[in-house]
Design a protein around this motif. Structure first.
Motif, PDB file in Angstrom:
ATOM      1  N   SER A 144      -5.730 -10.372   6.279  1.00 36.68           N
ATOM      2  CA  SER A 144      -6.747 -10.105   5.567  1.00 36.68           C
ATOM      3  C   SER A 144      -6.493  -9.741   3.925  1.00 36.68           C
ATOM      4  O   SER A 144      -6.961 -10.044   3.141  1.00 36.68           O
ATOM      5  N   PRO A 171      -0.017 -12.633  14.032  1.00 38.63           N
ATOM      6  CA  PRO A 171      -0.449 -11.398  14.951  1.00 38.63           C
ATOM      7  C   PRO A 171      -1.403 -10.327  13.912  1.00 38.63           C
ATOM      8  O   PRO A 171      -1.124 -10.364  12.744  1.00 38.63           O
ATOM      9  N   SER A 172      -1.977  -9.506  14.653  1.00 39.03           N
ATOM     10  CA  SER A 172      -2.650  -8.602  14.075  1.00 39.03           C
ATOM     11  C   SER A 172      -1.631  -7.570  13.085  1.00 39.03           C
ATOM     12  O   SER A 172      -0.664  -7.034  13.666  1.00 39.03           O
ATOM     13  N   PHE A 180       0.862  -1.306   0.100  1.00 36.34           N
ATOM     14  CA  PHE A 180       0.137   0.055  -0.105  1.00 36.34           C
ATOM     15  C   PHE A 180       0.737   1.165  -0.009  1.00 36.34           C
ATOM     16  O   PHE A 180       1.622   1.536   1.128  1.00 36.34           O
TER      17      PHE A 180
HETATM   18  N1  LIG Z   1      -6.379  -0.284   2.072  1.00 35.44           N
HETATM   19  C1  LIG Z   1      -5.156  -0.085   2.841  1.00 35.44           C
HETATM   20  N2  LIG Z   1      -4.316   0.906   2.787  1.00 35.44           N
HETATM   21  C2  LIG Z   1      -3.307   1.172   3.454  1.00 35.44           C
HETATM   22  N3  LIG Z   1      -2.434   0.238   4.328  1.00 35.44           N
HETATM   23  C3  LIG Z   1      -3.481  -0.631   4.488  1.00 35.44           C
HETATM   24  C4  LIG Z   1      -4.746  -1.287   3.740  1.00 35.44           C
HETATM   25  N4  LIG Z   1      -5.212  -2.223   4.331  1.00 35.44           N
HETATM   26  C5  LIG Z   1      -4.386  -2.608   5.281  1.00 35.44           C
HETATM   27  N5  LIG Z   1      -3.269  -1.925   5.346  1.00 35.44           N
HETATM   28  C6  LIG Z   1      -1.973  -2.178   6.006  1.00 35.44           C
HETATM   29  O1  LIG Z   1      -1.630  -3.476   5.812  1.00 35.44           O
HETATM   30  C7  LIG Z   1      -1.097  -4.228   6.937  1.00 35.44           C
HETATM   31  C8  LIG Z   1      -1.697  -5.637   7.101  1.00 35.44           C
HETATM   32  O2  LIG Z   1      -3.079  -5.366   7.029  1.00 35.44           O
HETATM   33  P1  LIG Z   1      -4.149  -6.448   7.387  1.00 35.44           P
HETATM   34  O3  LIG Z   1      -3.846  -7.235   5.929  1.00 35.44           O
HETATM   35  O4  LIG Z   1      -5.391  -5.981   7.640  1.00 35.44           O
HETATM   36  O5  LIG Z   1      -3.582  -7.393   8.534  1.00 35.44           O
HETATM   37  P2  LIG Z   1      -4.192  -8.496   9.509  1.00 35.44           P
HETATM   38  O6  LIG Z   1      -5.665  -8.863   8.618  1.00 35.44           O
HETATM   39  O7  LIG Z   1      -3.034  -9.634   9.375  1.00 35.44           O
HETATM   40  O8  LIG Z   1      -4.564  -7.809  10.735  1.00 35.44           O
HETATM   41  C9  LIG Z   1      -1.613  -3.247   8.032  1.00 35.44           C
HETATM   42  O9  LIG Z   1      -0.310  -2.431   8.635  1.00 35.44           O
HETATM   43  C10 LIG Z   1      -2.455  -2.274   7.668  1.00 35.44           C
HETATM   44  O10 LIG Z   1      -2.420  -1.077   8.276  1.00 35.44           O
END
Ligand SMILES: Nc1ncnc2c1ncn2[C@@H]1O[C@H](COP(=O)(O)OP(=O)(O)O)[C@@H](O)[C@H]1O
Ligand SMILES: [Mg+2]
Lengths: 257, 246
Positions: A58, A52-53, A28
């Motif tokens: 996702s 971890p989160s 991103f």
């Molecule tokens: N649409 C987006 N724009 C910018 N950063 C994003 C976006 N979606 C997720 N991120 C970043 O990507 C990283 C991984 O997010 P995510 O995949 O949601 O992690 P998880 O589901 O393992 O908790 C995080 O640092 C999050 O802030």
């Protein structure tokens, strides 16, 4: 759906991975979230992704149905290349169902309407046929009697089961679940997990992001542990839980178990 | 009926209040016709303005920058110029640019003054509707749109079946205001001789010199119409309320 009409001319056969993820990189802007992820999921397998989160779980499964695009690598779903500017997204989304943490039901439609909408609007199926299917699905997710309730009138667990039925109504070949029990009360987590377990046992190919370790141990064929955009460790449930080698995995497991 | 007419005829003789259309068949028919034209004009402009709003709000989210700029320009022009000028402009300028046909001795346009009134009033109120609908669309959570996308909905299909129905509920109060405004603005059609109620009243008071009486009637007529519209919108709002939501 028979295997001959599900390959859609891609040459995919059921002995090949149903979902094949190879060296996927995703950023991103400046932030690289996935740094070379690879995994294969065979037809009928249930795999769990834990970590971890913020580790990119996702993002990874959202890439599988093209809700996020990727910068590098390849994702094949039944032979269909997702990382392709000319991708027919409709074809992909007929193959892949997705359930979200926050259910994301359509609040202005009743439970049964939520289930019926996509097959009617997207697949242009007959209302009668769709309604029969929807009633079957309502039974399957154990929501008889709630057909005509609106999402706002249902508990979190009930909404999530409507969301599962809504995805299944599109007769997908793969289901993606992104922390679907994370927003639920502890009592209702079980009813949703049971529904997913039933599905997995019927042979649905499932990719789950979850923190339900008991479920992962019992239902998953394979477990992947991710951290900061890479797969740190993976294996069958027994090797993963009992013989984790990487200190990051051990630390994560000790915190969560 | 006779009795009713006699009452108002006597009222005129005794008090000077001349509600001529309540006792003379000819004027009575004129008022009825004026009311009917007004109602048709209101309904047609209302529907047209809603269509403009629906399409415009959709086009505002288009990928094409040109389309978005056209919509933005349209809104600026129609929001910031007087609706009366717009009606005259449509009728006299655009109407004159279009081809005409020979209507037995004189040249007539294919769109009559009623048609131009509907078009210009519809675009006028439509420019506000676009903005109103857009504010509603912004209130629809991104995650709901994503759920539709994941189910295979195209952008247009999710707009029609998911986003717009939700946005519409959010912006009903603002829409209500704008439609009431439009209803009242239809009286401007009198400027291009659409025989609606305002225009008809003007004709009647020219013939009978009873301006205050006709004015009084106009107030009652429009208060009544606005009340009906507001009541209808209110019923609609209740009907569309989603159980357990918002
Ligand atoms: N649409 C987006 N724009 C910018 N950063 C994003 C976006 N979606 C997720 N991120 C970043 O990507 C990283 C991984 O997010 P995510 O995949 O949601 O992690 P998880 O589901 O393992 O908790 C995080 O640092 C999050 O802030
Ligand atoms: Mg997540």
């Amino acid at each position: 759906m028979s295997d001959t009409d599900s390959n859609g001319g891609t040459g995919w056969t059921p002995d090949q991975p149903m979902v094949s993820i190879k060296d996927v990189h995703k950023s991103f802007g400046e932030l690289e979230v996935l740094k070379g992820i690879s995994m294969d999921i065979m037809k009928g397998e249930c795999i769990c992704i834990i970590g971890p989160s913020g580790s990119g779980k996702s993002t990874l499964i959202r890439c599988v149905n093209a809700l996020n695009d990727i910068q590098q690598g390849s994702i094949l779903v039944e032979g269909l290349e997702v990382n392709d500017p000319d991708l027919n997204k409709l074809e992909l989304r007929k193959k892949v169902g997705m359930v979200f943490q926050q259910y994301n039901l359509f609040p202005h439609k009743t439970a049964i309407q939520n289930i019926m909408m996509a097959p009617m609007h997207v697949l242009k199926k007959e209302k009668n046929e769709v309604e029969a299917l929807a009633r079957e699905l309502v039974k399957k997710v154990r929501l008889e009697g709630k057909e005509n309730s609106y999402p706002g009138e249902l508990s979190g667990g009930q909404q999530q089961r409507v969301a599962i039925a809504r995805s299944l109504a599109m007769t997908p070949d793969v289901m993606l679940f992104d922390e679907v029990t994370a927003a639920l009360d502890p009592e209702t987590v079980k009813e949703v997990l049971t529904t997913i377990q039933d599905l997995a046992e019927e042979g649905m190919t499932c990719i789950l992001v979850t923190h339900e370790m008991g479920f992962a141990r019992e239902v998953a064929n394979h477990i992947y542990f991710t951290d900061r955009g890479v797969i740190v460790e993976h294996g069958t449930p027994s090797t993963f839980f009992d013989e984790a080698k990487d200190p990051r995995t051990q630390e994560f497991l000790s915190q969560i178990l | 009926m006779e009795f009713f007419a006699d009452y108002f005829r006597e009222m005129y003789d005794n008090t000077g209040w001349n509600f001529v259309f309540l006792y003379e068949q000819y004027e009575y028919d004129r008022v009825l016709e004026g009311m009917w034209v007004s109602i048709k004009l209101i309904v047609a402009s209302l529907i047209f303005s809603l269509v403009v709003g629906f399409v415009g709000a959709w086009a505002q989210g288009a990928n094409s920058k040109i389309v978005r700029n056209v919509i933005a320009g349209y809104i600026q022009v129609f929001r910031n110029t007087p609706p009366f000028v717009q009606i005259l402009f449509f009728y006299f300028v655009i109407g004159n640019l279009l081809p005409t046909y020979d209507a037995g001795g004189y040249q007539a346009g294919y769109i009559d003054s009623f048609g131009w009134a509907v078009i210009s009033l519809g675009f006028f109120a439509g420019s506000f509707n676009v903005e109103i609908f857009r504010s509603g669309i912004e209130a629809v959570p991104e995650s709901t749109c994503e759920a539709a996308e994941a189910l295979g909905y195209s952008r247009l299909m999710s707009y029609v079946h998911v986003i717009f129905p939700l946005a519409f509920r959010v912006c009903l109060p603002a829409l209500n205001n704008n439609l009431v405004n439009l209803l009242k603005t239809t009286t401007l059609a009198y400027g291009i001789a659409v025989p609606e109620m305002m225009y008809t009243a003007n004709q009647i008071w020219s013939d009978n010199v009873n301006v205050p009486e006709m004015m009084l009637f106009l107030f009652f007529f429009y208060v009544g119409l606005v009340a009906i519209l507001v009541y209808g919108m209110h019923k609609w709002e209740i009907k569309m309320k989603i159980p357990g939501y918002g």
